[in-house]
Design a protein around this motif. Structure first.
Motif, short mmCIF file in Angstrom:
data_model
loop_
_atom_site.label_atom_id
_atom_site.label_comp_id
_atom_site.label_asym_id
_atom_site.label_seq_id
_atom_site.Cartn_x
_atom_site.Cartn_y
_atom_site.Cartn_z
N TYR A 151 60.15 10.46 40.28
CA TYR A 151 58.92 11.22 40.51
C TYR A 151 59.23 12.47 41.34
O TYR A 151 58.83 13.58 40.99
N VAL A 152 59.97 12.29 42.42
CA VAL A 152 60.30 13.42 43.29
C VAL A 152 61.23 14.39 42.58
O VAL A 152 61.02 15.61 42.62
N GLU A 153 62.25 13.86 41.90
CA GLU A 153 63.23 14.70 41.22
C GLU A 153 62.63 15.50 40.07
O GLU A 153 63.05 16.63 39.81
N CYS A 154 61.67 14.94 39.36
CA CYS A 154 61.11 15.55 38.16
C CYS A 154 59.83 16.33 38.38
O CYS A 154 59.29 16.91 37.43
N SER A 155 59.31 16.35 39.59
CA SER A 155 57.99 16.94 39.80
C SER A 155 57.93 18.42 39.41
O SER A 155 56.99 18.84 38.73
N ASP A 156 58.94 19.20 39.79
CA ASP A 156 58.93 20.63 39.42
C ASP A 156 59.00 20.81 37.90
O ASP A 156 58.28 21.62 37.33
N GLU A 157 59.88 20.04 37.28
CA GLU A 157 60.03 20.12 35.82
C GLU A 157 58.74 19.71 35.12
O GLU A 157 58.31 20.34 34.15
N ALA A 158 58.11 18.66 35.60
CA ALA A 158 56.88 18.15 34.98
C ALA A 158 55.74 19.16 35.10
O ALA A 158 54.90 19.25 34.20
N LEU A 159 55.71 19.90 36.19
CA LEU A 159 54.62 20.83 36.44
C LEU A 159 54.90 22.25 35.91
O LEU A 159 54.02 23.11 35.99
N GLU A 160 56.10 22.45 35.37
CA GLU A 160 56.45 23.77 34.84
C GLU A 160 55.45 24.19 33.76
O GLU A 160 55.20 23.46 32.80
N GLY A 161 54.86 25.33 33.94
CA GLY A 161 53.90 25.84 32.97
C GLY A 161 52.51 25.24 33.08
O GLY A 161 51.62 25.58 32.32
N SER A 162 52.32 24.34 34.03
CA SER A 162 51.03 23.68 34.21
C SER A 162 50.21 24.42 35.27
O SER A 162 50.77 24.98 36.21
N ASP A 163 48.91 24.43 35.10
CA ASP A 163 48.05 24.99 36.13
C ASP A 163 47.34 23.89 36.92
O ASP A 163 46.36 24.14 37.63
N ALA A 164 47.84 22.67 36.80
CA ALA A 164 47.26 21.52 37.50
C ALA A 164 47.36 21.72 39.01
O ALA A 164 48.34 22.27 39.52
N GLN A 165 46.33 21.25 39.71
CA GLN A 165 46.31 21.31 41.17
C GLN A 165 45.75 20.01 41.72
O GLN A 165 44.95 19.34 41.07
N GLY A 166 46.17 19.68 42.92
CA GLY A 166 45.65 18.48 43.58
C GLY A 166 46.00 17.21 42.82
O GLY A 166 47.12 17.03 42.36
N VAL A 167 45.01 16.35 42.66
CA VAL A 167 45.24 15.05 42.01
C VAL A 167 45.72 15.24 40.56
O VAL A 167 46.46 14.40 40.03
N ASP A 168 45.33 16.35 39.94
CA ASP A 168 45.78 16.59 38.56
C ASP A 168 47.29 16.77 38.49
O ASP A 168 47.91 16.43 37.47
N GLU A 169 47.91 17.26 39.55
CA GLU A 169 49.37 17.37 39.59
C GLU A 169 50.01 15.98 39.49
O GLU A 169 50.97 15.78 38.77
N VAL A 170 49.46 15.05 40.23
CA VAL A 170 49.97 13.67 40.23
C VAL A 170 49.85 13.09 38.82
O VAL A 170 50.78 12.47 38.31
N ILE A 171 48.72 13.30 38.19
CA ILE A 171 48.48 12.78 36.84
C ILE A 171 49.47 13.38 35.86
O ILE A 171 50.06 12.66 35.04
N VAL A 172 49.70 14.68 35.94
CA VAL A 172 50.64 15.35 35.05
C VAL A 172 52.05 14.79 35.24
O VAL A 172 52.76 14.51 34.27
N ILE A 173 52.45 14.58 36.48
CA ILE A 173 53.80 14.06 36.75
C ILE A 173 53.95 12.64 36.22
O ILE A 173 54.96 12.30 35.59
N VAL A 174 52.97 11.78 36.44
CA VAL A 174 53.04 10.40 35.95
C VAL A 174 53.07 10.38 34.42
O VAL A 174 53.87 9.65 33.82
N GLU A 175 52.27 11.20 33.77
CA GLU A 175 52.29 11.27 32.30
C GLU A 175 53.64 11.76 31.80
O GLU A 175 54.17 11.27 30.80
#
Length: 79
Positions: free
Chosen positions: A40-64
């Protein structure tokens, strides 16, 4: 430090427990929580690349993202 202040170590511990709980309810076996929490920690930047998610939506995007990239760690619901 004032009595009611929380140390960085205490906050880090509490956040670690919350992340483990989140991943457990997302379908990760207790035996794999430490490994997936590290992913989760290692992939968070990669998972959020190109995403405009903020707050709890960031967590959801990373888990997905983790569910798609590492499906072996996530059990199917109802099984």
């Amino acid at each position: 430090m004032r009595e009611n202040e929380i140390s960085i170590e205490e906050l880090s511990y509490e956040l670690s427990i919350v992340l483990d709980g989140l991943l457990y309810y997302a379908g990760v076996a207790k035996t794999d929580l430490e490994e997936v929490a590290n992913l989760y920690v290692e992939c968070s930047d990669e998972a959020l690349e190109g995403s405009d998610a903020q707050g709890v939506d960031e967590v959801i995007v990373i888990v997905e993202y983790l569910k798609q990239k590492y499906p072996q760690y996530f059990k199917k619901k109802g099984k």
